[in-house]
Design a protein around this motif. Structure first.
Motif, mmCIF file in Angstrom:
data_model
loop_
_atom_site.group_PDB
_atom_site.id
_atom_site.type_symbol
_atom_site.label_atom_id
_atom_site.label_comp_id
_atom_site.label_asym_id
_atom_site.label_seq_id
_atom_site.Cartn_x
_atom_site.Cartn_y
_atom_site.Cartn_z
ATOM 1 N N GLY A 111 20.094 109.217 94.724
ATOM 2 C CA GLY A 111 19.607 108.039 94.003
ATOM 3 C C GLY A 111 20.733 107.120 93.569
ATOM 4 N N LYS A 112 21.874 107.692 93.212
ATOM 5 C CA LYS A 112 23.005 106.861 92.790
ATOM 6 C C LYS A 112 23.475 105.957 93.928
ATOM 7 N N LEU A 113 23.500 106.518 95.122
ATOM 8 C CA LEU A 113 23.916 105.737 96.281
ATOM 9 C C LEU A 113 22.873 104.674 96.620
ATOM 10 N N GLY A 162 23.992 107.620 83.948
ATOM 11 C CA GLY A 162 22.673 107.059 83.698
ATOM 12 C C GLY A 162 22.750 105.549 83.569
ATOM 13 N N PHE A 163 22.387 105.022 82.393
ATOM 14 C CA PHE A 163 22.363 103.570 82.237
ATOM 15 C C PHE A 163 23.749 102.925 82.334
ATOM 16 N N PRO A 164 24.839 103.528 81.809
ATOM 17 C CA PRO A 164 26.149 102.871 81.978
ATOM 18 C C PRO A 164 26.493 102.590 83.441
ATOM 19 N N TYR A 165 26.155 103.535 84.324
ATOM 20 C CA TYR A 165 26.395 103.332 85.758
ATOM 21 C C TYR A 165 25.528 102.190 86.285
ATOM 22 N N ALA A 166 24.256 102.153 85.859
ATOM 23 C CA ALA A 166 23.350 101.092 86.309
ATOM 24 C C ALA A 166 23.843 99.719 85.856
ATOM 25 N N LEU A 167 24.330 99.631 84.623
ATOM 26 C CA LEU A 167 24.839 98.360 84.116
ATOM 27 C C LEU A 167 26.090 97.928 84.874
ATOM 28 N N PHE A 168 26.942 98.886 85.186
ATOM 29 C CA PHE A 168 28.154 98.554 85.942
ATOM 30 C C PHE A 168 27.792 98.027 87.333
ATOM 31 N N LEU A 169 26.810 98.667 87.995
ATOM 32 C CA LEU A 169 26.364 98.174 89.293
ATOM 33 C C LEU A 169 25.883 96.733 89.185
ATOM 34 N N LEU A 170 25.144 96.438 88.124
ATOM 35 C CA LEU A 170 24.626 95.081 87.923
ATOM 36 C C LEU A 170 25.765 94.077 87.808
ATOM 37 N N CYS A 171 26.709 94.345 86.910
ATOM 38 C CA CYS A 171 27.776 93.378 86.643
ATOM 39 C C CYS A 171 28.724 93.246 87.838
ATOM 40 N N PRO A 224 34.652 108.566 80.915
ATOM 41 C CA PRO A 224 33.878 107.940 81.996
ATOM 42 C C PRO A 224 32.922 106.864 81.486
ATOM 43 N N THR A 225 32.215 107.165 80.384
ATOM 44 C CA THR A 225 31.286 106.178 79.826
ATOM 45 C C THR A 225 32.037 104.955 79.331
ATOM 46 N N ARG A 226 33.152 105.191 78.670
ATOM 47 C CA ARG A 226 33.969 104.086 78.154
ATOM 48 C C ARG A 226 34.446 103.181 79.291
ATOM 49 N N ALA A 227 34.885 103.786 80.396
ATOM 50 C CA ALA A 227 35.380 103.003 81.529
ATOM 51 C C ALA A 227 34.272 102.154 82.143
ATOM 52 N N LEU A 228 33.081 102.717 82.289
ATOM 53 C CA LEU A 228 31.962 101.970 82.865
ATOM 54 C C LEU A 228 31.529 100.830 81.955
ATOM 55 N N VAL A 229 31.450 101.095 80.661
ATOM 56 C CA VAL A 229 31.034 100.066 79.708
ATOM 57 C C VAL A 229 32.064 98.944 79.643
ATOM 58 N N HIS A 266 15.528 102.484 88.793
ATOM 59 C CA HIS A 266 16.125 103.578 89.561
ATOM 60 C C HIS A 266 15.225 103.987 90.721
ATOM 61 N N TRP A 267 15.812 104.239 91.853
ATOM 62 C CA TRP A 267 15.058 104.740 93.009
ATOM 63 C C TRP A 267 14.466 106.109 92.727
ATOM 64 N N TYR A 268 15.255 106.992 92.099
ATOM 65 C CA TYR A 268 14.802 108.354 91.791
ATOM 66 C C TYR A 268 14.044 108.333 90.474
ATOM 67 N N ARG A 269 12.773 108.700 90.512
ATOM 68 C CA ARG A 269 11.921 108.592 89.344
ATOM 69 C C ARG A 269 12.287 109.595 88.242
ATOM 70 N N GLY A 270 12.987 110.636 88.583
ATOM 71 C CA GLY A 270 13.384 111.626 87.576
ATOM 72 C C GLY A 270 14.774 111.400 87.026
ATOM 73 N N GLU A 271 15.241 110.162 87.069
ATOM 74 C CA GLU A 271 16.616 109.829 86.684
ATOM 75 C C GLU A 271 16.992 110.358 85.306
ATOM 76 N N TYR A 272 16.085 110.251 84.330
ATOM 77 C CA TYR A 272 16.441 110.608 82.960
ATOM 78 C C TYR A 272 15.910 111.987 82.559
ATOM 79 N N ARG A 273 15.495 112.773 83.551
ATOM 80 C CA ARG A 273 15.162 114.171 83.302
ATOM 81 C C ARG A 273 16.337 115.043 83.702
ATOM 82 N N THR A 274 16.542 116.136 82.986
ATOM 83 C CA THR A 274 17.638 117.056 83.311
ATOM 84 C C THR A 274 17.375 117.720 84.653
ATOM 85 N N ALA A 275 18.347 117.654 85.544
ATOM 86 C CA ALA A 275 18.213 118.261 86.873
ATOM 87 C C ALA A 275 18.864 119.633 86.871
ATOM 88 N N SER A 276 18.079 120.677 87.204
ATOM 89 C CA SER A 276 18.616 122.037 87.241
ATOM 90 C C SER A 276 18.541 122.650 88.630
#
Length: 434
Positions: free
Chosen positions: A87-89, A123-132, A156-161, A66-76
């Motif tokens: 980062g998603k873009l 998070g990871f489901p989006y990253a995996l979808f980008l890969l495939c 949303p998670t189901r659709a990406l997976v 991930h480009w954004y290093r805080g990807e898996y931290r909660t953003a408030s």
């Protein structure tokens, strides 16, 4: 291995690798062993969660997932939310550029098609979808190899997976329920194989005090070890208890803390009962996040009989579990390591994958729900397990031989599916050379 263009085949490995989860890294190690044995000229690099760890430990170039290093931290804060959105873009372009540089990308094992632990779709489901999706766009063969899957409630998670699975060029699963789950979610699994978890292809560590030979791979490794898992003599009566920072699955967020409290309380009562019987207890983890659970048990059960192991790899876990009389564990790859070295094991099961693993290895009767740890009932199951120890060790020898042979078949199938005919011809020529 040379591609049809006369250049070495470029292979990428992808996932939350080097991020503190020993099972994920063990799956990577197994795939790297396969590549080095079957396709030694391949040029390999990684797009992963912990690039520094992967580069240092496995000797391959690695790029941050991930480009954004805080990807898996909660953003408030607004700035964090904006950075995560940007980062998603950015990740869409970074992933596409990385995939385009490869002929093959392998996702090695891991539960990449499941949500048995808390998971956000972006998070990871989006990253995996980008890969495939990038693989399909650029003609790069993306393989989901020996992965775990489960039906997912979040739309949303189901659709990406589901989209990721459909776009992949190759899929295989680590158990039957995983393939069934993908079929239930609308993926055509007619050509998808089921094989043992990739970690069963790793070499079993030699007994303590012996120098280790160069690591063999697959069936050859098991033959070099005499055809059986290696058991290490340890302190009489030692029990390994593998713990987990368990809060339920993705659909349990509203009750996560309650689930965790029940799991921890039941585990503490079980460990205390073992200590009262005079049994040494060795606490194991499988992810960096499990450390607070170990600390809580050590504080609650103040006894010199309870110690915590420092483990940094599945090889470390195998050494610990081989030195024990019996193992009781929660994390999936704690179970894999214990079963692989032939130690009678009881699963604190939190998902269908654990039940399927225990059934495959002939210990299906020795499962206990992690959501409802009943210390008294667990202790009864534990004693029944120990009474059958000799028989179960023989069963594990047979099942490990079968698992190793099946993984040889998995890797042969992977070569056929992913690597061009010219590459395979070159590999055969090397094998036949005097």
């Amino acid at each position: 291995m040379i591609s049809g263009r006369g250049t070495p085949v470029r292979v990428g490995v992808f996932g939350l690798l080097g991020s503190g989860n020993l099972g994920n890294d063990g799956s990577l190690e197994a795939v790297l062993g396969y590549l080095r044995a079957a396709h030694p000229e391949a040029v390999v690099d990684a797009l992963c969660g912990g690039p520094e760890v992967v580069a240092a430990r496995y000797g391959i170039p690695a790029t941050r997932l991930h480009w954004y290093r805080g990807e898996y931290r909660t953003a408030s804060r607004a700035a964090s939310i904006a950075a995560k959105g940007l980062g998603k873009l950015v990740d869409a372009f970074r992933t596409a550029a990385w995939v385009r540089r490869h002929d093959v990308v392998i996702v090695p094992g891991m539960g990449v098609l499941e949500a048995t632990l808390p998971l956000r779709p972006w998070g990871f489901p989006y990253a995996l979808f980008l890969l495939c999706a990038s693989g399909r766009l650029f003609g790069t063969r993306v393989a989901l190899v020996g992965v775990g899957a489960a039906e997912i409630g979040s739309r949303p998670t189901r659709a990406l997976v589901r989209g990721s699975a459909r776009l992949a060029a190759y899929r295989s699963y680590r158990d039957g329920p995983s393939r069934d789950a993908m079929r239930a979610m609308g993926v055509n699994t007619a050509r998808d194989g089921v094989y043992p978890d990739l970690a069963f292809a790793l070499p079993t560590p030699p007994p303590a005090g012996l120098s280790a030979p160069p690591p063999a791979f697959g069936r050859e490794a098991l033959r070099e070890q005499g055809g059986t898992p290696i058991a290490h003599p340890g302190a009489p009566g030692t029990v390994c208890v593998g713990v987990m920072d368990f809060h339920g699955g993705d659909d349990d967020r509203a009750h996560a803390e309650e689930i965790h409290r029940r799991y921890l309380a039941g585990t503490i009562r079980f460990v205390r009962a073992l200590v009262e019987d005079g049994r040494p207890v060795r606490l194991l983890t499988g992810d960096e996040c499990d450390a607070p659970v170990v600390a809580a048990i050590l504080e609650a059960v103040d006894s010199s009989l309870v110690t915590a192991a420092e483990v940094a790899s599945l090889a470390d876990l195998m050494k610990e579990t081989a030195a024990a009389d019996t193992v009781v564990a929660t994390r999936y790859h704690n179970l894999v390591c214990a079963l692989k070295v032939g130690t009678p094991t009881l699963a604190l099961s939190y998902a269908a994958k654990s039940d399927a693993l225990m059934e495959r290895m002939g210990l299906g009767a020795y499962c206990h729900p992690a959501r409802e740890v009943d210390a008294d009932r667990l202790l009864g199951q534990f004693r029944a397990l120990e009474e059958q120890s000799a028989r179960l060790r023989r069963t594990l020898i047979e099942r490990n031989l079968l698992a190793t042979a099946q993984l040889d078949d998995q890797f042969a199938e992977l070569t056929t599916a992913l690597f061009p005919t010219s590459d395979r011809a070159g590999a055969r020529a090397r094998q036949e050379a005097p």
